[in-house]
Structure formats: structure tokens, C-alpha cells
Write a protein that holds these residues in place. Structure first.
Motif, PDB file in Angstrom:
ATOM      1  N   SER A 309      -5.146   3.626  -4.181  1.00  0.00           N
ATOM      2  CA  SER A 309      -5.108   2.430  -3.329  1.00  0.00           C
ATOM      3  C   SER A 309      -4.282   1.366  -4.047  1.00  0.00           C
ATOM      4  N   SER A 311      -5.335  -1.503  -4.721  1.00  0.00           N
ATOM      5  CA  SER A 311      -6.242  -2.126  -5.689  1.00  0.00           C
ATOM      6  C   SER A 311      -6.241  -1.326  -6.993  1.00  0.00           C
ATOM      7  N   THR A 427      -5.979   2.216   2.102  1.00  0.00           N
ATOM      8  CA  THR A 427      -4.760   2.965   2.453  1.00  0.00           C
ATOM      9  C   THR A 427      -4.882   4.417   1.976  1.00  0.00           C
ATOM     10  N   THR A 468       0.398  -9.255  -2.465  1.00  0.00           N
ATOM     11  CA  THR A 468      -1.058  -9.361  -2.278  1.00  0.00           C
ATOM     12  C   THR A 468      -1.649  -9.996  -3.530  1.00  0.00           C
TER      13      THR A 468
HETATM   14  O1  LIG Z   1      -6.230  -0.210   0.951  1.00  0.00           O
HETATM   15  C1  LIG Z   1      -5.743  -0.446  -0.164  1.00  0.00           C
HETATM   16  O2  LIG Z   1      -4.942   0.296  -0.735  1.00  0.00           O
HETATM   17  C2  LIG Z   1      -6.131  -1.712  -0.816  1.00  0.00           C
HETATM   18  O3  LIG Z   1      -6.259  -1.753  -2.007  1.00  0.00           O
HETATM   19  C3  LIG Z   1      -6.213  -2.908   0.073  1.00  0.00           C
HETATM   20  C4  LIG Z   1      -4.829  -3.323   0.368  1.00  0.00           C
HETATM   21  C5  LIG Z   1      -4.199  -2.869   1.501  1.00  0.00           C
HETATM   22  C6  LIG Z   1      -2.879  -3.271   1.742  1.00  0.00           C
HETATM   23  C7  LIG Z   1      -2.239  -4.092   0.857  1.00  0.00           C
HETATM   24  C8  LIG Z   1      -2.870  -4.516  -0.284  1.00  0.00           C
HETATM   25  C9  LIG Z   1      -4.188  -4.131  -0.538  1.00  0.00           C
END
Ligand SMILES: O=C(O)C(=O)Cc1ccccc1
Length: 568
Positions: A309, A311, A427, A468
């Protein structure tokens, strides 16, 4: 352990047979344990026994007894029991800690009901019994003697594992080594069978097609055993690498290095890549945990999972891979884990340059007791990915996190207007939902990590500066250090109430970098406000705030950080 149903099969045979087990090795100890609870009687004295299992040659009157001979030098023992005219079975036991891993070679056996029943008992423990000729037996004994010799000479614990059953006969060690010394010169001659090389021998056994169901089962056990041995060995090497890395202060593992290792493995298999990846990632995790232990790191950070992700990417940027990461299913779960102390840190997205504030995170910060102590920014690029090469018009569904969808709406409306949008918790979680007619929006890293096909790169609306911002949170400490303060407040429902609060900041020359209002969840029209002030609020400021607000809650005073110190 012998299953109860199997134990019952023996109940009718030779009821009450008196058995004595002589020897101190792990094999005899385990046999004793298995015998307890059967209808046979385990005798303390050899004199009362009708069947004697022995690791050495018996020096007592053997009349009326049958013998299970475990002594390794069979020319000696077979002659010995023959001379005494006792029924016997002569076994060379290769006992690997568990009966299920063991193979017993049977050289000679007398027709005797006690012996037949005892051999059945061994089989039921999962032991493979193999009849061998004198020639085969000699080769087996030579092979294990050479192994013991090499294991000792090379001080190699892996080889020692394979020869360990010979250690039961401590007083015979000299004889094994003497035999090895005789055999080793022959290794130079080509007539020495390949089976005598320990690893080649074990592996050739593994690759030899099993013929009976029993052999197939045994082969599976053997494979599991060898696999475990290899994982053990891998751990030892990994530990040494960790010790070296500790000296040079290098990170625990670089994600790209680990990823490269997994790729090399996946290239070599036709098995399901997702499952094989999991197996190897778990093995690597074992080694990583050991490294964390060695480095004295016990802290953890919670981020939105699964791996890959944005994050996760943010976490790696902040801490390298120096800290165990806990992957959570939602930002709520992250915040709750940190609140309860189940994770030391949490990383949550708070706003994005296209999508704006991440409302669920804001709400969770209001309702839980955690503290923001840092912020960090990540430039986000989205890819459209799928399990296979797909034409855009073939895509029926698009899976992704609401933020990623919202940041890519321009592309979706232009090229995928027919596709149904399905939101995921992150994601990378879209990986779990993809089928042959759907696509996902995620990072390039995640796509590579999961072996997905990249259909389009950089599909986000803002081609550059799609940033972000993340909050880094911990359990409440009450520390108020940093350039920024974030807080919630509520005001009375009267004209100028909000202005009075904003005036407090304005009069002190404090700039506001963010202002949001959220429903207070009391009555329609009641709001809670969230602000980020470009100043650390002190005691005086809080007193002034108290005068003009119905309530306020400081979420944190913090700075932008580039790195998270996990050793502090
Ligand atoms: O869903 C992810 O990968 C996240 O960490 C949340 C997110 C989604 C899109 C952009 C930045 C963070």
C-alpha cells in the motif's frame, strides 16, 4: 504418537507380553514412552522379560526370550545371538528424533510371533522397515560412519543431524570412525557408490520414485524433514549476516533485495506464485524477526495493509526496514492498535492534494486517544493494473481505495466510463479481488510485488505533485514539541462563535494551514471543527482557547519528519 485406534489393534495380540527395553539413547527412551498404555508390560528387570529390545549385546541368560537387536555392528551381534539360539531380529535403526522420520533396516529375523508383532508395532509408529542384504547393510553402515567422520571433521551441525543416531552408541564412536577411515580412501576410487555422499545420498533418495503408498508417505516425511533442516540452516546463515550487518549498522533487509530474491524463486517454479511467495516470505520473516531481536528492536509500526500500500511505502521511506510492520485492514484498526499499545507507531494518510482530507482518519482521531507526533509526505503515482494483458474496453470493474479512485477520476471518466467502480480498504487489497475481467489502481511497486500486468502508468489527475500527507501517531504522551498543532474544538451555537476562536489564533499571529468541519453527531447543524495551526500551542494559548470554545482536544504538536528513530 500411536493413535488410540491403532493401539487397540495390538490389544488382542500377545496380551500381557513382558517387554524390557535396554539402552539410554533417545530411541529407546521414545520406545518406552510409546509402550506405556499398551497391553504389554514394560519390565524393569531383564530377567522377567519375554522380549528384550537392546542397544548392546546381552550378557544374561536368554532362554525363553526373544531379542530385538539394535546393536550397530551386525557381524558381531548376529553371530552372538545365533550362538545362543535365541529368536532375534537384527535391526540397524536410523532414528531421526521422530518415528515418522525413521527408517529401520532389517538384516536378519527369526520366525517368532513376538518379533512379528513387535515389527508391526514399529510400522504403526510410522517407521519404514526395510529388509536389507548383508551387502546393503555394509554400505549403509559405511555411509553413516563416513558421515559421522565428516560431520566431526568439518564441525558441521547439518551433517551431524544426519549421523546423529550413531551417537546413541557412544562407546562405539571409535569403531565408527575407524570404519570411516578405512572407507574414505575408497572415495577417491570411482567404484564408490554415489549413495555414500551424504547430501547426494539423501537427495537421490528423495528423487527416487516411491513405489508403494507407504514409501510415498515416507518420502513426504523425508522431504519435510530435509526442508526443515534447510530452513534451520538458512536461519543460521541469516543470523551470521545479521551479526555482520549489526557491526556495519546496515538496515535489516532492503525490500528491493528481498523482492529480488522472491522473484528469482518464482522464476524457477510453475507452482501458484502467490502461494510460493507466501511460503518464502514467511521463511524470510523468520530470519527478520531474529535480526530484530539481535538489534534489540521490539517496536512495531502499524500501517494499512496488505504489503504494497502507499502507507507501506511511506513507512519504508521513514524507517527503512528496521522495524517490524503490522499490516492492518483499516485506518480505524491502526488507530485502535496504537491506542491499545499493540503497536508503538501508526502511519495514517490525512490528506491528499487532489482528494483532500481523509475523513475516516479525521473522525477516528477525534474518537480515540492517540497523539500525532510527526507528519511526512509521499508523492503518489497510480498505475492501472490487471492479472493479464487487457484492452481498456474489456475492463468490467475497477478496484481501488476511494482516494486512489478519486485521484484518477479524469482517467476513469475518459477511458473507462463503462466500468463499475468497487472500493477496497487499500490500493494493495485490490490484489485479492481481481479476476480476469477487472483492473485495479495501485502503485507500480505493488503491481511488481504481486506480479500484475501494468496496463497504464501515472493515471492520476495531477501528473506532478500528487502528494499525500501522512500523520505518524503514537500513544498519548502529552509532549507538546514541534512547529504545528492539530486540534478539534466545538463552539456554542451563536453568531460570531467560530470567529472568536479564529481570532485567538489571528491575534497571536498564528497561521492556520487547515480547517475542516465535521458533524458533531448530536443535532443537525452542530459541528466540530478541526484545525492545524502553524505554531506549538502553549499553556497560555490553551487558556485563551478554553474561554471561547465549548470544548477542545489537542491531537498533537509535531514537525515534518524525514526519518523515524526506532532506537530511541
Ligand atoms: O490504499 C493505500 O495504498 C493507502 O495507503 C491509502 C492511500 C491511497 C491512495 C493514495 C495514498 C494513500
Amino acid at each position: 504418537m500411536l493413535k488410540d485406534s491403532k493401539k487397540q489393534n495390538f490389544q488382542w495380540r500377545l496380551r500381557g507380553l513382558k517387554v524390557h527395553i535396554r539402552g539410554k539413547g533417545p530411541l529407546t527412551e521414545s520406545l518406552k514412552k510409546e509402550l506405556i498404555g499398551t497391553v504389554w508390560e514394560l519390565t524393569d528387570s531383564i530377567l522377567q522379560a519375554e522380549l528384550v529390545v537392546s542397544e548392546d549385546l546381552l550378557d544374561v541368560d536368554l532362554s525363553g526370550k526373544a531379542v530385538v537387536d539394535l546393536y550397530p555392528f551386525k557381524d558381531k551381534s548376529v553371530a552372538f545371538y545365533r550362538e545362543r539360539s535365541v529368536p532375534f531380529v537384527s535391526i540397524f535403526p536410523v532414528f531421526y528424533k521422530e518415528f515418522a522420520f525413521s527408517e529401520f533396516y532389517v538384516l536378519e529375523k527369526s520366525e517368532d510371533e513376538r518379533i512379528t508383532t513387535f515389527l508391526d508395532f514399529l510400522k504403526n509408529l510410522g517407521i519404514i522397515l526395510k529388509d536389507v542384504s548383508w551387502g546393503e547393510y555394509k554400505e549403509i553402515l559405511e555411509k553413516y560412519s563416513v558421515l559421522l567422520f565428516l560431520a566431526r571433521a568439518l564441525k558441521d551441525s547439518f551433517l551431524m543431524g544426519y549421523a546423529s543416531h550413531l551417537l546413541n552408541w557412544r562407546e562405539e564412536t571409535g569403531n565408527f570412525l575407524a570404519l570411516a577411515e578405512k572407507v574414505i580412501p575408497r572415495l577417491k576410487d570411482n567404484d564408490f557408490p554415489v549413495e555414500h555422499s551424504e547430501l547426494i545420498g539423501e537427495f537421490s533418495k528423495l528423487f527416487r520414485p516411491p513405489v508403494s503408498l507407504n514409501e510415498m508417505r515416507h518420502k513426504i516425511r523425508l522431504i519435510d524433514f530435509v526442508t526443515l533442516g534447510l530452513i534451520d540452516e538458512r536461519m543460521k546463515v541469516a543470523k551470521r549476516i545479521a551479526e555482520e550487518k549489526k557491526k556495519t549498522d546496515s538496515p535489516v533487509d532492503l525490500r528491493e533485495v528481498e523482492e529480488q530474491k522472491v522473484k528469482e524463486i518464482l522464476d524457477r517454479t510453475s507452482l501458484n506464485p502467490v502461494r510460493v511467495r507466501r511460503v518464502f516470505e514467511e521463511i524470510m520473516k523468520l530470519a527478520k524477526e531474529e535480526e530484530y531481536r539481535l538489534l534489540g528492536i521490539s517496536k512495531t509500526v502499524a500501517v494499512l495493509g496488505p504489503m504494497g500500500s502507499f502507507s507501506d511505502e511511506m513507512a519504508l521511506k521513514l524507517i527503512g526496514s528496521r522495524i517490524p510492520i503490522k499490516y492492518c485492514a483499516s485506518t480505524d484498526e491502526i488507530i485502535r492498535m496504537v491506542e491499545k499499545g499493540e503497536a508503538d507507531y501508526g502511519i495514517v494518510p490525512i490528506e491528499n492534494s487532489t482528494h483532500g482530507t481523509v475523513i475516516p482518519v479525521l473522525d477516528a482521531l477525534l474518537n480515540h486517544e492517540v497523539e500525532v507526533f510527526g507528519e511526512a509526505k509521499l508523492e503518489v503515482h497510480h498505475c492501472l493494473v490487471a492479472k493479464r494483458r487487457l484492452d481498456l474496453k474489456e475492463i468490467k470493474r475497477i478496484y481501488s481505495h476511494p482516494q486512489a479512485i478519486s485521484q484518477s477520476l479524469g482517467f476513469i471518466n475518459a477511458y473507462l466510463p463503462h466500468a463499475e467502480i468497487r472500493y477496497t480498504t487499500s490500493t494493495s487489497d485490490a490484489v485479492n479481488l481481481l479476476d480476469d475481467e477487472s483492473a485495479a489502481i495501485m502503485s507500480e511497486n505493488a503491481a511488481r510485488m504481486y506480479g500484475l500486468f501494468i496496463l497504464r502508468k501515472s493515471i492520476q489527475d495531477l501528473k506532478e505533485k500528487n502528494i499525500t500527507r501522512f500523520y505518524i501517531i503514537r500513544r498519548k504522551t502529552g509532549k507538546m514539541e514541534g512547529k504545528y498543532t492539530s486540534l478539534f474544538f466545538g463552539v456554542q451555537d451563536k453568531p460570531g462563535a467560530l470567529k472568536a476562536v479564529l481570532d485567538v489564533f489571528a491575534n497571536k499571529g498564528m497561521n492556520l494551514r487547515k480547517l475542516e468541519s465535521r458533524p458533531a453527531r448530536t443535532f443537525l447543524g452542530d459541528y466540530v471543527f478541526f484545525v492545524e495551526v502553524e505554531a506549538p500551542l502553549g499553556k497560555e494559548d490553551l487558556k485563551d482557547l478554553e474561554k471561547v470554545t465549548a470544548f477542545y482536544k489537542i491531537i498533537g504538536v509535531f514537525d515534518e519528519i524525514e526519518e523515524l528513530d526506532v532506537f530511541e
